[in-house]
Design a protein around this motif. Structure first.
Motif, PDB file in Angstrom:
ATOM      1  N   LEU A  59      30.224  -2.179  35.608  1.00  0.00           N
ATOM      2  CA  LEU A  59      30.671  -3.536  35.427  1.00  0.00           C
ATOM      3  C   LEU A  59      31.644  -3.247  34.059  1.00  0.00           C
ATOM      4  CD1 LEU A  59      27.454  -5.417  35.391  1.00  0.00           C
ATOM      5  CD2 LEU A  59      29.205  -5.519  36.922  1.00  0.00           C
ATOM      6  N   VAL A  60      31.608  -2.469  33.476  1.00  0.00           N
ATOM      7  CA  VAL A  60      32.448  -2.074  32.206  1.00  0.00           C
ATOM      8  C   VAL A  60      33.764  -1.249  32.371  1.00  0.00           C
ATOM      9  CG1 VAL A  60      32.782  -1.600  29.740  1.00  0.00           C
ATOM     10  CG2 VAL A  60      30.652  -2.903  30.291  1.00  0.00           C
ATOM     11  N   PHE A  61      33.320   0.005  33.088  1.00  0.00           N
ATOM     12  CA  PHE A  61      34.272   1.169  33.145  1.00  0.00           C
ATOM     13  C   PHE A  61      34.709   1.134  34.835  1.00  0.00           C
ATOM     14  CE2 PHE A  61      31.972   2.092  29.225  1.00  0.00           C
ATOM     15  CZ  PHE A  61      33.077   2.112  28.342  1.00  0.00           C
ATOM     16  N   ASN A  62      34.139   0.384  35.651  1.00  0.00           N
ATOM     17  CA  ASN A  62      34.550   0.566  36.714  1.00  0.00           C
ATOM     18  C   ASN A  62      34.178   2.097  37.646  1.00  0.00           C
ATOM     19  OD1 ASN A  62      35.099  -0.939  39.290  1.00  0.00           O
ATOM     20  ND2 ASN A  62      37.626  -0.026  38.973  1.00  0.00           N
ATOM     21  N   ILE A  63      33.155   2.310  37.037  1.00  0.00           N
ATOM     22  CA  ILE A  63      32.810   4.010  37.507  1.00  0.00           C
ATOM     23  C   ILE A  63      31.747   3.651  38.542  1.00  0.00           C
ATOM     24  CG2 ILE A  63      31.824   6.173  36.877  1.00  0.00           C
ATOM     25  CD1 ILE A  63      33.012   5.641  34.039  1.00  0.00           C
ATOM     26  N   SER A  64      31.929   3.790  39.949  1.00  0.00           N
ATOM     27  CA  SER A  64      30.968   3.669  41.091  1.00  0.00           C
ATOM     28  C   SER A  64      29.843   4.656  40.975  1.00  0.00           C
ATOM     29  CB  SER A  64      31.639   3.311  42.189  1.00  0.00           C
ATOM     30  OG  SER A  64      32.645   2.257  42.128  1.00  0.00           O
ATOM     31  N   SER A  65      28.629   4.212  41.085  1.00  0.00           N
ATOM     32  CA  SER A  65      27.499   5.253  41.412  1.00  0.00           C
ATOM     33  C   SER A  65      27.180   4.809  42.990  1.00  0.00           C
ATOM     34  CB  SER A  65      26.324   5.071  40.366  1.00  0.00           C
ATOM     35  OG  SER A  65      25.895   3.772  40.578  1.00  0.00           O
ATOM     36  N   LEU A  66      27.636   3.904  43.394  1.00  0.00           N
ATOM     37  CA  LEU A  66      27.037   3.722  44.843  1.00  0.00           C
ATOM     38  C   LEU A  66      28.074   2.787  45.414  1.00  0.00           C
ATOM     39  CD1 LEU A  66      24.998   3.960  47.203  1.00  0.00           C
ATOM     40  CD2 LEU A  66      23.830   2.097  46.374  1.00  0.00           C
ATOM     41  N   LYS A  67      28.819   3.351  46.453  1.00  0.00           N
ATOM     42  CA  LYS A  67      29.673   2.139  47.045  1.00  0.00           C
ATOM     43  C   LYS A  67      29.200   1.606  48.613  1.00  0.00           C
ATOM     44  CE  LYS A  67      33.894   4.685  45.558  1.00  0.00           C
ATOM     45  NZ  LYS A  67      35.146   5.367  45.853  1.00  0.00           N
ATOM     46  N   THR A  68      28.663   0.290  48.298  1.00  0.00           N
ATOM     47  CA  THR A  68      28.297  -0.196  49.553  1.00  0.00           C
ATOM     48  C   THR A  68      28.313  -1.889  49.327  1.00  0.00           C
ATOM     49  OG1 THR A  68      26.054  -0.536  50.622  1.00  0.00           O
ATOM     50  CG2 THR A  68      25.882  -0.403  48.316  1.00  0.00           C
ATOM     51  N   MET A  69      27.700  -2.608  50.569  1.00  0.00           N
ATOM     52  CA  MET A  69      27.951  -3.934  50.464  1.00  0.00           C
ATOM     53  C   MET A  69      26.442  -4.374  50.520  1.00  0.00           C
ATOM     54  SD  MET A  69      31.221  -4.724  51.040  1.00  0.00           S
ATOM     55  CE  MET A  69      31.052  -6.402  51.635  1.00  0.00           C
ATOM     56  N   LEU A  70      26.408  -5.800  49.972  1.00  0.00           N
ATOM     57  CA  LEU A  70      24.954  -6.195  49.589  1.00  0.00           C
ATOM     58  C   LEU A  70      24.272  -6.258  50.903  1.00  0.00           C
ATOM     59  CD1 LEU A  70      22.831  -7.559  47.931  1.00  0.00           C
ATOM     60  CD2 LEU A  70      23.956  -9.685  48.481  1.00  0.00           C
ATOM     61  N   VAL A 101      20.727  -3.896  51.483  1.00  0.00           N
ATOM     62  CA  VAL A 101      19.365  -4.600  51.765  1.00  0.00           C
ATOM     63  C   VAL A 101      18.836  -3.947  53.090  1.00  0.00           C
ATOM     64  CG1 VAL A 101      18.356  -6.735  52.741  1.00  0.00           C
ATOM     65  CG2 VAL A 101      20.160  -7.051  50.673  1.00  0.00           C
ATOM     66  N   ILE A 102      19.584  -3.757  53.986  1.00  0.00           N
ATOM     67  CA  ILE A 102      19.405  -3.017  55.450  1.00  0.00           C
ATOM     68  C   ILE A 102      18.619  -1.795  55.157  1.00  0.00           C
ATOM     69  CG2 ILE A 102      19.859  -2.351  57.577  1.00  0.00           C
ATOM     70  CD1 ILE A 102      22.090  -4.243  57.773  1.00  0.00           C
ATOM     71  N   PHE A 103      19.008  -0.720  54.148  1.00  0.00           N
ATOM     72  CA  PHE A 103      18.556   0.270  53.966  1.00  0.00           C
ATOM     73  C   PHE A 103      17.551   0.219  53.106  1.00  0.00           C
ATOM     74  CE2 PHE A 103      22.474   1.672  55.863  1.00  0.00           C
ATOM     75  CZ  PHE A 103      22.112   2.558  57.000  1.00  0.00           C
ATOM     76  N   TRP A 104      17.566  -0.514  51.949  1.00  0.00           N
ATOM     77  CA  TRP A 104      16.630  -0.428  50.756  1.00  0.00           C
ATOM     78  C   TRP A 104      15.221  -1.173  50.938  1.00  0.00           C
ATOM     79  CZ3 TRP A 104      15.108  -4.835  47.991  1.00  0.00           C
ATOM     80  CH2 TRP A 104      14.329  -4.654  46.887  1.00  0.00           C
ATOM     81  N   LEU A 105      15.599  -2.486  51.568  1.00  0.00           N
ATOM     82  CA  LEU A 105      14.197  -3.190  51.679  1.00  0.00           C
ATOM     83  C   LEU A 105      12.994  -2.821  52.610  1.00  0.00           C
ATOM     84  CD1 LEU A 105      13.083  -5.968  50.932  1.00  0.00           C
ATOM     85  CD2 LEU A 105      14.068  -6.994  52.714  1.00  0.00           C
ATOM     86  N   PRO A 106      13.474  -2.127  53.812  1.00  0.00           N
ATOM     87  CA  PRO A 106      12.466  -1.353  54.694  1.00  0.00           C
ATOM     88  C   PRO A 106      11.752  -0.103  53.893  1.00  0.00           C
ATOM     89  CG  PRO A 106      14.292  -1.818  55.887  1.00  0.00           C
ATOM     90  CD  PRO A 106      14.733  -1.965  54.477  1.00  0.00           C
ATOM     91  N   ALA A 107      12.604   0.428  53.018  1.00  0.00           N
ATOM     92  CA  ALA A 107      12.166   1.677  52.302  1.00  0.00           C
ATOM     93  C   ALA A 107      11.249   0.915  51.001  1.00  0.00           C
ATOM     94  CB  ALA A 107      13.261   2.519  51.887  1.00  0.00           C
ATOM     95  N   PHE A 108      11.542   0.223  50.589  1.00  0.00           N
ATOM     96  CA  PHE A 108      10.954  -0.611  49.444  1.00  0.00           C
ATOM     97  C   PHE A 108       9.312  -1.089  49.827  1.00  0.00           C
ATOM     98  CE2 PHE A 108       9.757  -4.204  46.820  1.00  0.00           C
ATOM     99  CZ  PHE A 108       9.488  -3.761  45.654  1.00  0.00           C
TER     100      PHE A 108
END
Length: 257
Positions: A103-114, A118-125
């Motif tokens: 948010l401050v330096f524009n350094i991306s740790s993960l490049k993805t769309m919302l 959700v498709i990958f994270w929600l089932p695993a969670f």
């Protein structure tokens, strides 16, 4: 096994390690044969985890895998996994800084769309949470477990890496965790939460800074903002201390193979 191990804090881990290496076999007894008291303050809880983390590193340094030739591959893997767990606080701290870096330096740790996230994270969670509840028989939950790990991450990470990279001081006093005599008065332990409060402030600043700089004409702004808001809120709600819900321990009995 030749007597109890000295020179390490977690002698119970070293005992199990040497027993199995000497041909004894462990058996799980699904019965509470002993009970114990848990730390009643955040300061005592942090000190206890500090000792356990340093103790595991001490055992790993004293008994290398090359010396434990009688252990099977899976046994070595589990003992190694038990040691590596204490280094996990470092990557939790890195995760907490990821929203700030983007948010401050524009350094991306993960490049993805919302939607993709959700498709990958929600089932695993959800599956992970259900499995955790099933294995622990609903006595614990993953949310409180996250609180435990996050609240001790700064201090334990420092202690573990210091124990790894440097030789410990000899004749260092061992302080047993005080239990069973604390009062019932609640208070906030500012001293042991300084780093967590600092990280919370950094992330809140990053969120405000991004909103202030926000270009509403940018098509991707909502995906970026929503992902980072979730990350910040999740970390913020985890920045709390809870008491251990169960002070009982299950023991393994050993017998000669």
């Amino acid at each position: 096994m030749g007597g109890f191990t000295t020179g390490v804090i977690t002698e119970d881990m070293a005992t199990g390690l040497l027993l199995q290496n000497n041909g004894w076999q462990g058996v799980f007894v699904n019965e509470a044969l002993a009970s114990g008291l848990s730390p009643e303050t955040l300061a005592d809880y942090v000190k206890q985890r500090d000792r356990w983390g340093r103790g595991n590193v001490q055992v790993a340094k004293k008994y290398t895998l090359e010396k434990l030739k009688n252990l099977s591959f899976i046994q070595k893997w589990f003992y190694l996994d038990g040691v590596l767990y204490w280094y996990s606080g470092m990557y939790k701290l890195i995760y907490l800084l990821c929203p700030f870096l983007y948010l401050v330096f524009n350094i991306s740790s993960l490049k993805t769309m919302l939607a993709q996230l959700v498709i990958f994270w929600l089932p695993a969670f959800l599956s992970g949470s259900l499995m955790y509840k099933s294995v622990t028989r609903k006595k614990y939950n993953s949310f409180i477990n996250n609180i435990y790990e996050l609240v001790t991450a700064p201090q334990v990470s420092w202690a573990v890496w210091k124990e790894t990279l440097f030789s410990p001081k000899k004749n260092k006093k061992f302080h047993v965790t005080i239990k069973g005599i604390q009062g019932e008065k609640s208070y906030f332990d500012w001293r042991n939460c300084k780093i967590q409060i600092l990280l919370l402030g950094v992330n809140c600043f990053a969120l405000i800074y991004y909103i202030w700089q926000l270009d509403l004409g940018q098509l991707q702004w909502w995906n970026v903002l929503s992902i980072n808001i979730y990350s910040i809120l999740h970390s913020s709600f985890n920045d709390r201390d809870r008491d251990d819900p169960d002070g009982k321990y299950r023991r393994c009995c050993f017998f000669k193979r």
